[in-house]
Design a protein around this motif. Structure first.
Motif, short mmCIF file in Angstrom:
data_model
loop_
_atom_site.label_atom_id
_atom_site.label_comp_id
_atom_site.label_asym_id
_atom_site.label_seq_id
_atom_site.Cartn_x
_atom_site.Cartn_y
_atom_site.Cartn_z
N ILE A 1 0.97 -1.21 0.04
CA ILE A 1 -0.11 -0.09 -0.03
C ILE A 1 1.04 1.18 0.11
CG2 ILE A 1 -1.69 1.38 1.35
CD1 ILE A 1 -3.00 -1.35 2.27
N GLY A 2 0.80 2.23 -0.98
CA GLY A 2 1.46 3.21 -1.22
C GLY A 2 2.08 3.17 -2.44
N ALA A 3 2.54 2.00 -2.92
CA ALA A 3 3.16 1.80 -4.32
C ALA A 3 2.42 0.95 -5.16
CB ALA A 3 4.61 1.06 -3.85
N MET A 4 1.35 0.32 -4.49
CA MET A 4 0.48 -0.33 -5.55
C MET A 4 -0.96 -0.10 -5.44
SD MET A 4 0.80 -4.65 -5.81
CE MET A 4 -0.19 -5.02 -4.44
N PRO A 5 -1.65 0.18 -6.28
CA PRO A 5 -3.12 0.37 -6.24
C PRO A 5 -3.93 -0.56 -5.29
CG PRO A 5 -2.56 0.91 -8.29
CD PRO A 5 -1.54 0.08 -7.75
N HIS B 1 2.39 -11.97 -11.69
CA HIS B 1 2.58 -12.63 -10.37
C HIS B 1 3.68 -12.06 -9.66
CE1 HIS B 1 -0.45 -15.24 -11.99
NE2 HIS B 1 0.20 -15.50 -13.05
N ARG B 2 4.18 -11.03 -9.95
CA ARG B 2 5.28 -10.28 -9.20
C ARG B 2 4.87 -8.81 -9.18
NH1 ARG B 2 8.33 -6.99 -12.13
NH2 ARG B 2 8.84 -7.75 -14.43
N SER B 3 5.04 -8.19 -8.03
CA SER B 3 4.85 -6.71 -8.08
C SER B 3 5.89 -5.83 -8.88
CB SER B 3 4.86 -6.05 -6.71
OG SER B 3 6.23 -6.28 -6.03
N LYS B 4 5.27 -4.70 -9.25
CA LYS B 4 6.33 -3.84 -10.19
C LYS B 4 7.33 -2.97 -9.26
CE LYS B 4 2.66 -3.72 -13.67
NZ LYS B 4 1.76 -2.74 -14.40
#
Length: 388
Positions: A198-202, A328-331
């Motif tokens: 949270i803060g870097a991924m909607p 399947h991984r975050s950015k």
């Protein structure tokens, strides 16, 4: 809207290539200023009124509620740490209807320790079992298989799921929307550790519908250490807090009547606030940080991180490094695996010589950029990783 590098807004030493927000973010200059102002306020205590004790808390709640799309800021509590927030959940899990010995708290393998230790006492008292879903023993389609295994593990015997949308060690992204739907279908609570997402991924609390979110402030929320926030859904509305402090009680804003002791708590999440939650230094710092995140837009922060890493990750894969596939991984937080026959110690030394700061977690190199990083930071990262 897109954003460019915002390095000028941060207090970062020149020549340091800090790609490690997952450990701790640097301070925004505006956050520093808010902290200094809060310190100086204590030097003028005659200006601190009974209203001040509440004026510092509401902005934090409203700012975080906006980031997670929560229509009710009163569902937000102020906490100092992940362990504190998870302890609140543990204390109230015992009140879950039809809780029985042998039911399972479901987690992923190698979850952050504070998300694991919290359940020791409740498991002993109620005979609950912590069940972990192991990561696949193959790197091929690793995140996809892990998600499928986790969803398949949710059953009628699951009393609670505790999970991070982004795994803290390697950036694996879990489908929390599907997990939430599975939890509701079997009556299990869904508790999220939002610290690494949270803060870097909607994130949309109305879409995911978790029962609780625990979120420290000093990483992707760009706030100070020991200042965090938590969301508590309807399950916790009549819950029991860890502390029985005065300010969380009904009527606490009326100082002259504080000796008329109250048994009732303030509504919703206000009962769970840490004592001395009015912190005149940390709260303004966190409010300032959350406001800047909102101004940039979380989706834009994620897009910036993705743009920084997209081509470099391709180059690294071409040179033998492994990284999981999207989605399947975050950015914003990516786990790299070393090429075969590579000496990790030599890679660490090469990065250190170039003043590149990343984390090594388990078998992964954890890359965690933010909007203070620029192409030069990534170029130095690549140079170090490809030195051998």
């Amino acid at each position: 809207m897109s954003i460019s590098c915002q390095k000028h807004l941060f207090s970062l030493e020149s020549g340091i290539h800090y790609i490690n927000c997952a450990t701790m973010s640097p301070n925004l200059k505006a956050v520093e200023e808010a902290g200094f102002k809060g310190i100086s306020q204590k030097s003028q205590p005659h200006l601190i009124t009974q209203e001040t004790f509440f004026d510092t808390t509401q902005p934090v709640k409203e700012a975080y509620a906006k980031i997670i799309n929560c229509p009710d800021p009163e569902r937000i509590a102020l906490i100092p740490s992940t362990s504190y927030g998870m302890a609140i959940v543990a204390k109230n899990l015992a009140k879950k209807p039809h809780l029985q010995a042998g039911q399972e708290i479901l987690m992923v393998q190698e979850e952050f320790p504070s998300d694991v230790y919290a359940w020791e006492e409740i498991c002993q008292e109620k005979g609950l079992i912590i069940k972990t879903v192991a990561a696949p023993n193959t790197l091929q389609h690793r995140g996809k298989i892990w998600n499928e295994s986790f969803l398949n593990a949710i059953s009628a015997n699951t009393c609670m799921v505790v999970i991070s949308p982004t795994h803290w060690a390697d950036g694996t992204r879990f489908d929390i929307k599907a997990i939430g739907e599975a939890c509701r279908s079997v009556g299990a609570l869904l508790v999220l550790d939002g610290t690494q997402s949270i803060g870097a991924m909607p994130f949309d609390v109305q879409q995911i519908q978790p029962d609780a979110i625990i979120n420290v402030g000093y990483k992707w929320l760009l706030g100070p250490y020991s200042a965090g926030v938590a969301y508590f859904g309807p399950f916790f509305d009549e819950g029991t807090p860890i502390e029985r402090n005065w300010i969380n009680r009904v009527g606490s804003e009326d100082f002259k009547n504080l000796i008329n002791y109250q048994t009732a708590y303030r509504p919703k999440a206000d009962r769970f606030n840490i004592g001395e939650r009015s912190n005149f230094i940390l709260n303004p710092m966190l409010t300032t940080a959350l406001g800047q995140i909102t101004a940039w837009g979380v989706a834009n922060i994620e897009a910036y991180c993705h743009q920084l890493l997209e081509k470099p990750l391709q180059i690294l894969q071409e040179n033998g490094y492994w990284v999981d596939d999207l989605p399947h991984r975050s950015k914003h937080l990516v786990g790299l695996r070393f090429p075969k026959h590579t000496d990790p110690v030599k890679i660490q030394q090469a990065l250190k010589e170039r003043n590149v700061l990343v984390s090594f977690r388990g078998e992964a190199i954890r890359l965690a950029p933010h909007v203070y990083n620029d192409q030069n930071d990534i170029d130095m990262l690549l140079e170090g990783l490809l030195a051998f």
